[in-house]
Structure formats: C-alpha cells, structure tokens
Design a protein around this motif. Structure first.
Motif, short mmCIF file in Angstrom:
data_model
loop_
_atom_site.label_atom_id
_atom_site.label_comp_id
_atom_site.label_asym_id
_atom_site.label_seq_id
_atom_site.Cartn_x
_atom_site.Cartn_y
_atom_site.Cartn_z
N VAL A 141 67.69 -12.14 3.67
CA VAL A 141 66.77 -11.34 2.86
C VAL A 141 65.41 -12.03 2.87
N GLY A 142 64.38 -11.25 3.17
CA GLY A 142 63.01 -11.77 3.12
C GLY A 142 62.20 -11.00 2.11
N LEU A 143 61.63 -11.71 1.16
CA LEU A 143 60.72 -11.11 0.18
C LEU A 143 59.31 -11.45 0.64
N ILE A 144 58.61 -10.47 1.20
CA ILE A 144 57.28 -10.69 1.75
C ILE A 144 56.25 -10.28 0.71
N THR A 145 55.36 -11.21 0.40
CA THR A 145 54.39 -10.98 -0.66
C THR A 145 52.99 -11.34 -0.19
N PRO A 146 51.97 -10.65 -0.67
CA PRO A 146 50.61 -11.11 -0.39
C PRO A 146 50.46 -12.57 -0.84
N ASP A 147 49.73 -13.35 -0.09
CA ASP A 147 49.60 -14.78 -0.40
C ASP A 147 49.10 -15.01 -1.82
N VAL A 148 48.21 -14.14 -2.28
CA VAL A 148 47.62 -14.34 -3.60
C VAL A 148 48.65 -14.16 -4.72
N LEU A 149 49.71 -13.39 -4.46
CA LEU A 149 50.74 -13.15 -5.48
C LEU A 149 51.90 -14.14 -5.40
N LEU A 150 51.86 -15.06 -4.42
CA LEU A 150 53.00 -15.96 -4.20
C LEU A 150 53.38 -16.76 -5.45
N PRO A 151 52.45 -17.44 -6.15
CA PRO A 151 52.85 -18.21 -7.34
C PRO A 151 53.52 -17.34 -8.40
N ARG A 152 52.99 -16.15 -8.59
CA ARG A 152 53.54 -15.24 -9.61
C ARG A 152 54.97 -14.82 -9.25
N VAL A 153 55.19 -14.53 -7.98
CA VAL A 153 56.52 -14.10 -7.52
C VAL A 153 57.53 -15.24 -7.63
N VAL A 154 57.13 -16.43 -7.18
CA VAL A 154 58.03 -17.58 -7.25
C VAL A 154 58.39 -17.90 -8.69
N ASP A 155 57.42 -17.81 -9.57
CA ASP A 155 57.69 -18.09 -10.98
C ASP A 155 58.67 -17.07 -11.55
N ALA A 156 58.51 -15.80 -11.18
CA ALA A 156 59.42 -14.77 -11.67
C ALA A 156 60.84 -14.99 -11.18
N LEU A 157 61.00 -15.36 -9.92
CA LEU A 157 62.34 -15.62 -9.37
C LEU A 157 62.97 -16.84 -10.02
N THR A 158 62.18 -17.85 -10.28
CA THR A 158 62.69 -19.06 -10.91
C THR A 158 63.18 -18.77 -12.32
N ARG A 159 62.38 -18.01 -13.07
CA ARG A 159 62.77 -17.68 -14.45
C ARG A 159 64.01 -16.80 -14.47
N ALA A 160 64.18 -15.97 -13.42
CA ALA A 160 65.36 -15.09 -13.36
C ALA A 160 66.59 -15.83 -12.84
N GLY A 161 66.41 -17.08 -12.40
CA GLY A 161 67.54 -17.85 -11.88
C GLY A 161 68.00 -17.41 -10.51
N THR A 162 67.11 -16.77 -9.74
CA THR A 162 67.45 -16.30 -8.40
C THR A 162 67.16 -17.41 -7.39
N GLY A 163 68.19 -17.89 -6.72
CA GLY A 163 68.01 -18.94 -5.73
C GLY A 163 67.17 -18.47 -4.56
N HIS A 164 66.23 -19.28 -4.13
CA HIS A 164 65.35 -18.87 -3.05
C HIS A 164 64.72 -20.09 -2.39
N ALA A 165 64.20 -19.89 -1.20
CA ALA A 165 63.39 -20.88 -0.51
C ALA A 165 62.04 -20.25 -0.23
N VAL A 166 60.98 -21.07 -0.27
CA VAL A 166 59.63 -20.59 -0.03
C VAL A 166 59.20 -21.02 1.37
N LEU A 167 58.99 -20.06 2.23
CA LEU A 167 58.62 -20.38 3.60
C LEU A 167 57.24 -21.04 3.63
N GLY A 168 57.16 -22.15 4.35
CA GLY A 168 55.90 -22.88 4.44
C GLY A 168 55.73 -23.94 3.40
N ASP A 169 56.63 -24.00 2.42
CA ASP A 169 56.59 -25.04 1.39
C ASP A 169 57.46 -26.19 1.87
#
Length: 683
Positions: free
Chosen positions: A577-605
């Motif tokens: 599964v790939g969640l593709i987001t505009p670069d400017v929204l990346l921090p907001r998206v990562v924060d939302a996934l973290t708060r929801a407890g959804t395991g993920h990796a951030v490409l390029g991090d």
C-alpha cells in the motif's frame, strides 16, 4: 507434474553440488599473493552467483524442440535464471539469456522457431503448483496464459522483482539488442521500461562478460529510494558486478577523485538550476578554461652546461597553437607542452653541432626553468576553483559568457556573495555538474562499457552530458517517459536528450502496452496526456482485470478521518500500500497516522528506514516528489490540486500528478477536498 517436480529437486541438488565444488577450490595453489587474491575474489563472486533462494523458482519454462531443428535436434531445455548442469556437464537448466532460450520469448504460431511445445510453470513460494502447454506446431495456440497473467498481477511486496518469466516479445527485442547499439526506451507507466533496462544490463553482462567485467556497467537512477527499490533485480539474475548510483553520486565521485573536501549542501531556485543545466554553459566553461592559456611575452631561456639555449616567443606561440589544434584536453596538452618546448631546445642543440639524445630532452623538460615557464603559459587548473570564480566574479563570467548568455542570465548565475575557497561555498547539484564538466575538459573521464540511465527525461542537458561522458566509448540504455517529466529543466524530446548525451544515433523504441497499471486507472490518468505530452501515443492496458478506481471528495474537517479509513481498508487487503501525498502535507499525514496507531514507513526518511520495526510494514507514506518509478498494489492519493500547485508551473504539476496516478497495480483511491484539476474532468 510429479516428473517436473522431480526435475526441479534434481536441479536444486545439482546447483548445490556446483556451489560445493566451487567452495572446495584451493586458492593456495596460486603462484604468488597477487594471483591468490585474484583467485579468492573470483571464487567469492562465483559463490555469490551460485546462491540459491528456495522461494524463487529455479526455472519457469520448458522448450521441446522439433527433431529436425538444426541446433536443438529434438532436445528439451528448461529455462531459468541461471545455468545449472549435472555432474556430467549436461544442462539441467539453461540461462534465460542463452541463444537457445530466445524461442521461449519470441516463438509464436506464425513463427514457431523450431519449438514443438512451450511449457510455463506456476509457482507459489518456490513450490511448483501448475503448468500450461502451448503446442506451436499444431492446433490453435491460446493467446491468453493464466500463469503469465497471475505472475504479472502477483501482489508487490518489498523491492522490485525481475520479470524474467514474463518478458514480452517487444520487450525481449530491446533486452537482446547488441552492445554497440544505444537504445532509448520511451515507456508509458506500467510498460516495464525499468525492468527492460535492467534485464538488458544482465543480458549484456552475460553475452560480453570479459569485456564488461573490465569496462564496467553502471545504472543511474533518480534518487536513493528508487535505487533501493530496484537494487535486488540484478543480483536475483546472478549479476553482482553492475554498480548503481544517482546523478548526485555520479558527480560526487568526481569531487572525491579531485580530493575535494566539500560536498553538495546547497540548493538553487528553479530558474537558476534550469540555467545552470543549459547546454550553453558547456561553451562558457570551455572558454573560461582555455582563457587560462596565455601568449608568451618573453622567450624561454634554458641553461645547459656552459651554454644557454633560447626559444623565441614566436616559436613558443607555434608550439601552443599546434597543441590547441590537436583538440586534446587541457591537462593532457599541458603535460605535452614541457616535452614540446624541450624538443625545441633539443633541435637547437643539434643545429649547433651537439648530438643530444632522449635523456637530454627529458632532463630539459623536467628542468626548473621549463616547469616555471609552463606554469606561466599553461597554468594548472582546479575545476572547482574555476567554477567558483565564474559564479563569484562578474568580470570573469562576462568575459567567458559574452555572446552566449545575456546580461540578465549572467546576473541570475552570480552568487549573492562571493566565496573565497571551494570549501566555504554552498555548492548545489547543478554546481557540481558544472565542476564535473570542467574536470572532463581538464582530464578525460574514464568511459564504462554500458550505462543504463533511468528516468532520463528529468535530466538537464548538462546532466545528460555528465552521463554521456561515462559511456563516451561505450553504449547506453536510456529509459524514461516524456509525460512524466517533472523538473523545470526536463527534456522535451528524446532527440534533444540523445544529442546532449552524445548518442544522437541511438535507436528509439516506444512501449505503450501496460502490464502493471489496470485499464480503468491508466485511462483516467491518460486524460492528462493532451496537455502534458500531446505528441505521445496514449498507453493501453493489456490486463483483463480493469482494476478499481475510486474518487472521493470530502470536507476539510473529514479529510484525515476518511484517509485513515481508506488506508485501513487497503492495508487489510493483500499486497503493498502506498499513500502518496503532496510534500507540503507530509508532516500532517504522518502525524495523523501515528495518532491513529497505523504502522507505516516514510519513504525518503533515512532515520525511519533505519529504525527497528516490530511488525511487517505494509504501508509506505510516499512524498509525491519521490513516487516516480515505484509501484504499489493499492494506492491512496491525497489532494491532487495541492500536488499540482506545489510544482513550478501548472503543466509540470500535471505531469507530477500523472506520475502519482499511475503507481497503482490493483486499486487507486483519490481523496480530495479541493476541486480536481479540470484536465481530469469528472470522476
């Protein structure tokens, strides 16, 4: 089926014997320590090539030849990723790159190539589960293969896989093209252009092993994340000699070669980077370098014993003119100058009745007077310092750029403040490419045997020149899609790109049959083509499954909740599964996934990639700027309008959107709060 499984087991046993036989070789039999080190290295490489992964099929096809065939004489061959032979040396598995394997990819009812029967095998986790037969000399051959289709549509988990079992005839033509032929592949999304390029590298390494093991093969990718994604393909095919790098790594190696104690740590604004990538800069740099050669204001005087020998200024000018007329590089000509001057002195000695030999000429060339004179007329050049001076000194730039760049362009190139030394400058990638250009003007860049350049449409003319220098006497495979050009300096035609690359005669192939992107998704994305690449033929999907496309609009306050729901649904399914987001929204998206407890990796991090993970990460959060070249079974694309607005101009933004829309292999969900770009039309 039992007989085929027995052959698979016997082939694995034979491969084990081959590895054991290699491990038993004794390097102490070498005559000296150099030979021993070489032998140990060869044994190690052979052991790696013979490694067996039980989860990967050892063979995937079989060919039964007509008894009347000139080469095969009714024999049976199993086609696999590597050659395996029994104790008597008889082939149990034939390498897919061997000439006898060609028919597996090209034979048809119209042209059976001597094949009576072609068999394809189906595998699950290395275990044989099915087979299909095509009797090419009789009856009607089915155009559809369920095994082939299931292999193409198999869920993508982890890095990119090889496509050796599913190569199509039009792809195989490119893969097996000759080493001396440079090829440019214009490939729509999902047509397998990257895999074709990598398989061509593997084929050339197999067919021209001795030559390319000496000269080298290089794969140039757009970024480090992409290289990690494709990094397992060549090793899976038994090829471990090819090197992989990015443009940053390519020019960074030049800085290392120059013993430079500085690196790329700055960034240019798009207009500046575009201008620095313009091919006209090559002429500016050429002028700036050769302007260092000064006409003599006085003659050369060399004491030798009790006498003094002199070359007049006009004689020195003749030597300088002859060297420049030869067209050799700056450093090579500088090295010749001392010998040419010494030869002129030698001639005068002979005219006076002396009989000097070559040792006298060498002594004169190494004398302090000649060295000092050469430094005055043809001074040594540090490429970084030359570029530093050009970008920091308006007068130096104006002298080199007169008639080439306008005054406004020269002002755009100049740094806000001059730097005194290369180590203090904030070099950008475009600056490093300029340094690489000068370094080649001073000393020739060594050429490799073959270079694969992927996503080449995004390279500037100066970057293309840098890649071309690495294959100046070799060949290249250029891969890309003009519709996916997302940099301000990107190529607008392959003819221009190939000219900058130094391969204007390269053969251009176009791939439009999509094997990975489902029909409904590719047709939706193709709505952008009339705007972003009106000259290209629209891609078509050859898959029978149409895929799934969902376009959902929500209110802004519902965005993250709906995003979490879509991601959760995708993660529950089989595949990546790939969640593709505009670069400017990346921090907001990562924060939302973290708060929801959804395991993920951030490409390029890099820090996230290196962190230990206690579960299998199935979800990758992908900044839109890094999505190119990647594939996921299920894609959730967030805010297309914001993605388009984040680029330098609207058309470039649409190209970025085209890239992101075509990353899906099975399903695509587009989630947005803003209006979609009008070019997409209604969902």
């Amino acid at each position: 089926m039992a007989a085929e499984r027995d052959h698979l087991a016997a082939s694995r046993s034979a491969l084990t014997r081959m590895r054991e036989r290699t491990a038993a070789l004794d390097s102490s039999a070498a005559g000296d320590w150099v030979s021993r080190m070489y032998l140990e290295s060869a044994i190690f490489a052979r052991m790696k090539a013979l490694a067996d992964d039980p989860t990967v099929p050892l063979f995937f096809g079989r060919l039964d030849y007509d008894p009347g065939h000139a080469d095969a004489l009714g024999e049976r061959f199993y086609i696999g990723r590597r050659h395996v032979s029994d104790e008597a040396g008889e082939p149990m598995v034939v390498d897919w790159r061997a000439r006898i394997s060609l028919a597996f990819y090209r034979a048809s009812k119209a042209e059976p190539m001597g094949v009576v029967l072609r068999r394809r095998f189906g595998f699950q986790h290395g275990e044989m589960t099915a087979y299909e037969d095509e009797a090419l000399l009789e009856g009607v051959v089915e155009d559809h293969s369920e095994i082939l289709e299931s292999e193409i549509e198999r869920p993508r988990v982890g890095p990119m896989r090889d496509i050796v079992a599913t190569i199509q005839p039009e792809q195989d033509v490119i893969v097996r093209s000759d080493l001396d032929q440079s090829v440019c592949v214009q490939g729509a999304p999902g047509t397998g252009k990257t895999a074709v390029g990598l398989h061509r590298a593997a084929f050339l390494l197999y067919s021209h092993r001795d030559q390319l093991s000496r000269q080298g093969v290089l794969v140039v990718g757009p970024n480090a994340s992409f290289l990690r994604y494709i990094g397992d393909v060549l090793p899976a095919l038994g090829e471990i000699d090819a090197q992989q790098t990015t443009i940053e790594g390519l020019v960074g190696a030049t800085l290392t070669r120059l013993n430079a104690k500085y690196a790329v740590r700055g960034a240019d604004e798009p207009p500046v980077a575009t201008l620095k990538g313009d091919a006209r800069l090559a002429e500016v740099l050429h002028r700036a370098l050769w302007s260092r050669v000064q006409p003599p204001t006085e003659g050369l005087l060399v004491p030798r014993g009790s006498r003094r020998w002199r070359l007049a200024p006009y004689e020195v000018e003749e030597v300088l003119a002859a060297l420049r007329a030869r067209g050799v590089r700056y450093g090579a000509a500088r090295g010749m100058l001392a010998q040419r001057l010494a030869h002129g002195i030698l001639v005068k000695m002979e005219d006076s009745g002396d009989s000097p030999d070559d040792r006298v000429q060498d002594a004169v060339a190494r004398s302090r007077e000649v060295k000092r004179y050469v430094d005055q007329l043809w001074p040594p050049v540090d490429p970084a310092r030359l570029v530093l001076r050009l970008l920091g000194d308006p007068d130096a730039l104006a002298a080199a750029a007169e008639g080439v760049l306008t005054a406004e362009e020269q002002a755009l190139l100049l740094w806000d403040r001059p730097f005194k030394a290369p180590t203090s400058a904030r070099w950008s990638l475009a600056d490093a490419v300029l340094i690489d250009e000068v370094a080649d003007l001073v000393e020739r860049t060594p050429s490799l045997g073959h270079v694969v350049a992927d996503e080449a449409q995004d390279l500037s003319p100066m970057m293309l020149r840098a890649v071309g220098r690495r294959c100046s006497t070799g060949s290249t495979t250029v891969l890309g899609d003009l519709a996916q050009a997302t940099t301000p300096w990107a190529s607008r035609s392959w003819e221009d790109a190939l000219r900058h690359l130094g391969k204007p005669d390269a053969h251009i192939e176009q791939l439009t049959k999509g094997f990975r992107v489902p029909g409904e998704v590719i047709e939706y994305a193709a709505r952008l083509l009339p705007t972003i690449a009106p000259g290209l033929e629209p891609p078509t999907s050859v898959r029978r499954t149409r895929g799934e496309l969902e376009v959902v609009r929500v209110e802004d306050d519902e965005l993250l909740d709906r995003l979490a729901a879509l991601v959760g649904t995708a993660v529950d399914r089989v595949g990546s599964v790939g969640l593709i987001t505009p670069d400017v929204l990346l921090p907001r998206v990562v924060d939302a996934l973290t708060r929801a407890g959804t395991g993920h990796a951030v490409l390029g991090d890099e820090s996230a990639d290196a962190a230990p993970v206690e579960f299998q990460v199935q979800l990758d959060v992908v900044p839109a700027s890094l999505a190119k070249g990647l594939e996921f079974d299920h894609v959730v694309l967030l805010e297309p309008a914001a993605l388009v607005a984040g680029e330098a101009d609207h058309v470039t933004g649409l190209r970025r959107l085209y890239v992101c829309l075509t990353r899906a292999v099975t399903s695509l969900a587009v989630l947005h709060t803003e209006d979609l770009p009008p070019e997409l039309g209604s969902p």
